[in-house]
Design an enzyme around this catalytic site. Structure first.
Site, PDB file in Angstrom:
ATOM      1  CB  ALA A  66      -0.881  -0.018   1.238  1.00  0.00           C
ATOM      2  N   GLY A 109       0.677  -4.998   1.001  1.00  0.00           N
ATOM      3  CA  GLY A 109      -0.569  -5.121   0.238  1.00  0.00           C
ATOM      4  C   GLY A 109      -0.365  -5.828  -1.092  1.00  0.00           C
ATOM      5  CD  GLU A 112      -2.336  -7.575   3.431  1.00  0.00           C
ATOM      6  OE1 GLU A 112      -2.164  -6.401   3.024  1.00  0.00           O
ATOM      7  OE2 GLU A 112      -2.843  -7.832   4.531  1.00  0.00           O
ATOM      8  CD  GLU A 132       1.932  -5.558   5.774  1.00  0.00           C
ATOM      9  OE1 GLU A 132       2.773  -6.459   5.976  1.00  0.00           O
ATOM     10  OE2 GLU A 132       1.143  -5.563   4.821  1.00  0.00           O
TER      11      GLU A 132
HETATM   12  N1  COA Z   1       4.548   3.204  -0.845  1.00  0.00           N
HETATM   13  C1  COA Z   1       4.888   4.363  -1.422  1.00  0.00           C
HETATM   14  N2  COA Z   1       5.955   4.496  -2.232  1.00  0.00           N
HETATM   15  C2  COA Z   1       6.716   3.418  -2.429  1.00  0.00           C
HETATM   16  C3  COA Z   1       6.434   2.166  -1.861  1.00  0.00           C
HETATM   17  C4  COA Z   1       5.284   2.087  -1.020  1.00  0.00           C
HETATM   18  N3  COA Z   1       4.895   0.955  -0.451  1.00  0.00           N
HETATM   19  N4  COA Z   1       7.373   1.285  -2.251  1.00  0.00           N
HETATM   20  C5  COA Z   1       8.210   1.946  -3.055  1.00  0.00           C
HETATM   21  N5  COA Z   1       7.824   3.229  -3.166  1.00  0.00           N
HETATM   22  C6  COA Z   1       8.452   4.313  -3.941  1.00  0.00           C
HETATM   23  C7  COA Z   1       9.731   4.830  -3.294  1.00  0.00           C
HETATM   24  O1  COA Z   1       9.430   5.789  -2.307  1.00  0.00           O
HETATM   25  C8  COA Z   1      10.426   5.417  -4.490  1.00  0.00           C
HETATM   26  O2  COA Z   1       9.859   6.662  -4.779  1.00  0.00           O
HETATM   27  P1  COA Z   1      10.805   7.912  -5.235  1.00  0.00           P
HETATM   28  O3  COA Z   1      11.506   7.429  -6.471  1.00  0.00           O
HETATM   29  O4  COA Z   1       9.842   9.006  -5.488  1.00  0.00           O
HETATM   30  O5  COA Z   1      11.745   8.161  -4.103  1.00  0.00           O
HETATM   31  C9  COA Z   1      10.045   4.471  -5.615  1.00  0.00           C
HETATM   32  O6  COA Z   1       8.875   3.801  -5.186  1.00  0.00           O
HETATM   33  C10 COA Z   1      11.099   3.412  -5.895  1.00  0.00           C
HETATM   34  O7  COA Z   1      11.407   2.777  -4.674  1.00  0.00           O
HETATM   35  P2  COA Z   1      12.931   2.436  -4.244  1.00  0.00           P
HETATM   36  O8  COA Z   1      12.920   2.192  -2.769  1.00  0.00           O
HETATM   37  O9  COA Z   1      13.850   3.497  -4.759  1.00  0.00           O
HETATM   38  O10 COA Z   1      13.140   1.096  -5.095  1.00  0.00           O
HETATM   39  P3  COA Z   1      14.077  -0.135  -4.770  1.00  0.00           P
HETATM   40  O11 COA Z   1      13.970  -1.026  -5.937  1.00  0.00           O
HETATM   41  O12 COA Z   1      15.413   0.324  -4.310  1.00  0.00           O
HETATM   42  O13 COA Z   1      13.385  -0.840  -3.468  1.00  0.00           O
HETATM   43  C11 COA Z   1      11.550  -1.776  -2.225  1.00  0.00           C
HETATM   44  C12 COA Z   1      12.142  -1.430  -3.602  1.00  0.00           C
HETATM   45  C13 COA Z   1      10.191  -2.404  -2.483  1.00  0.00           C
HETATM   46  C14 COA Z   1      12.460  -2.770  -1.477  1.00  0.00           C
HETATM   47  C15 COA Z   1      11.427  -0.510  -1.347  1.00  0.00           C
HETATM   48  O14 COA Z   1      10.843   0.515  -2.140  1.00  0.00           O
HETATM   49  C16 COA Z   1      10.552  -0.703  -0.135  1.00  0.00           C
HETATM   50  O15 COA Z   1      11.025  -1.226   0.863  1.00  0.00           O
HETATM   51  N6  COA Z   1       9.273  -0.300  -0.204  1.00  0.00           N
HETATM   52  C17 COA Z   1       8.357  -0.410   0.903  1.00  0.00           C
HETATM   53  C18 COA Z   1       7.897  -1.849   1.093  1.00  0.00           C
HETATM   54  C19 COA Z   1       6.915  -1.962   2.237  1.00  0.00           C
HETATM   55  O16 COA Z   1       7.231  -1.743   3.395  1.00  0.00           O
HETATM   56  N7  COA Z   1       5.683  -2.309   1.907  1.00  0.00           N
HETATM   57  C20 COA Z   1       4.645  -2.522   2.873  1.00  0.00           C
HETATM   58  C21 COA Z   1       3.781  -1.333   2.951  1.00  0.00           C
HETATM   59  S1  COA Z   1       2.495  -1.611   4.142  1.00  0.00           S
END
Ligand code: COA
Length: 263
Positions: A66, A109, A112, A132
């Site tokens: 999400a 999400g 999920e 989460e």
């Molecule tokens: N919500 C909002 N934005 C998100 C996101 C999320 N769940 N996951 C990734 N993004 C955004 C990042 O903020 C980034 O935005 P920006 O370019 O404007 O800074 C863009 O997507 C790319 O993400 P980035 O972290 O640079 O990519 P990556 O390939 O290095 O890493 C992940 C990918 C998925 C490991 C990392 O983005 C991450 O940990 N995301 C959150 C995962 C999470 O906790 N999900 C559960 C949510 S309840």
């Protein structure tokens, strides 16, 4: 069908729905949720749709969860509106089978949503998980319910308490995904499975899904009743008469060919 945050098209009975926010790893925000509801309104109303394949644009994620920026602003009131859970429940209840085609991240999400689909096909790059708790919340869009059904309660507890990422091979071994193939073969594998499903009796597949979902939600006793009622409906169906009739005709034709004297 045109949407801002997803792509949606139907081809030969197979609906392709693509989460389309690749620059944000397809993070699921309210606008995408609204688009998905609208897409499902259209797909549910289209009797030609036999299977849905859900994937993520860009190849690096089905969805990284999400949208955390939006989640941070939500309070109890929004949690009680069950925004994501309602969408994922709707996916689970779609009147046709759904296949999640996963490359890259399916976190929070995203995981999920994949679990709300009937079948998951993953590429070798797939990384699934419920991180989460690291953000001070729980996977509350069905994660604490669907994950144990797929992998067992012990593994689900470990995955949710630690928030760790599950790589493709382990996901396949523990039943979190059905199959792992090379990343560039994921869509082909999903299409092949979709075509195989679409070739079966439409009403039979639909009622099988209802019986299976009832079993996992309401348990054996109610599931068995639904199974029996579904079969009674199918025994009266044109589809059953046609398909069994066609089989018996093919057998009869084969028998006649065998019985014909050579020459
Ligand atoms: N919500 C909002 N934005 C998100 C996101 C999320 N769940 N996951 C990734 N993004 C955004 C990042 O903020 C980034 O935005 P920006 O370019 O404007 O800074 C863009 O997507 C790319 O993400 P980035 O972290 O640079 O990519 P990556 O390939 O290095 O890493 C992940 C990918 C998925 C490991 C990392 O983005 C991450 O940990 N995301 C959150 C995962 C999470 O906790 N999900 C559960 C949510 S309840």
């Amino acid at each position: 069908m045109h949407f801002d945050n997803i792509l949606c098209a139907v081809d030969d009975g197979v609906a392709g729905v693509v989460l389309n926010r690749p620059e944000k790893r397809n993070a699921i925000d309210q606008a995408m949720i609204d688009d998905l509801h609208r897409a499902m309104d259209a797909l549910e109303a289209d009797d030609a749709v036999r299977v849905m394949i859900l994937s993520g644009a860009g190849g690096r994620a089905l969805a990284a969860g999400a949208d955390i920026a939006q989640l941070r602003e939500r309070r109890a009131r929004e949690a009680l509106q069950i925004i994501n859970a309602r969408l994922f429940q709707r996916v689970e209840d779609l009147p046709f089978p759904t296949i999640a085609a996963i490359t890259g991240y399916a976190l929070g999400g995203g995981c999920e949503l994949a679990m709300a689909c009937d079948i998951r096909i993953a590429g070798r790059s797939a990384k699934l998980g419920q991180p989460e708790v690291a953000l001070g919340i729980i996977p509350a869009a069905g994660g604490t319910q669907r994950l144990p059904r797929l992998v067992g309660i012990g593994r689900a507890k470990e995955i949710i308490y630690t928030g760790r990422i599950v790589a493709a091979d382990e996901a396949e071994r523990i039943g979190l995904v059905n199959r792992v193939v090379d990343d560039d073969a994921v869509m082909d594998a999903a299409q092949e499975m979709a075509a195989q499903i679409a070739a079966q009796g439409a009403l039979a597949v639909r009622l099988a899904k209802i019986a299976l979902n009832t079993s996992s939600r309401a348990g054996h006793q109610t599931g068995t009743l639904v199974e029996q009622l579904a079969q009674a409906v199918l025994f009266e169906s044109q589809e059953k008469d046609d398909r069994m009739g066609a089989f018996l005709e093919r057998q009869e034709a084969r028998r006649k060919t065998r019985e014909q004297p050579p020459g």
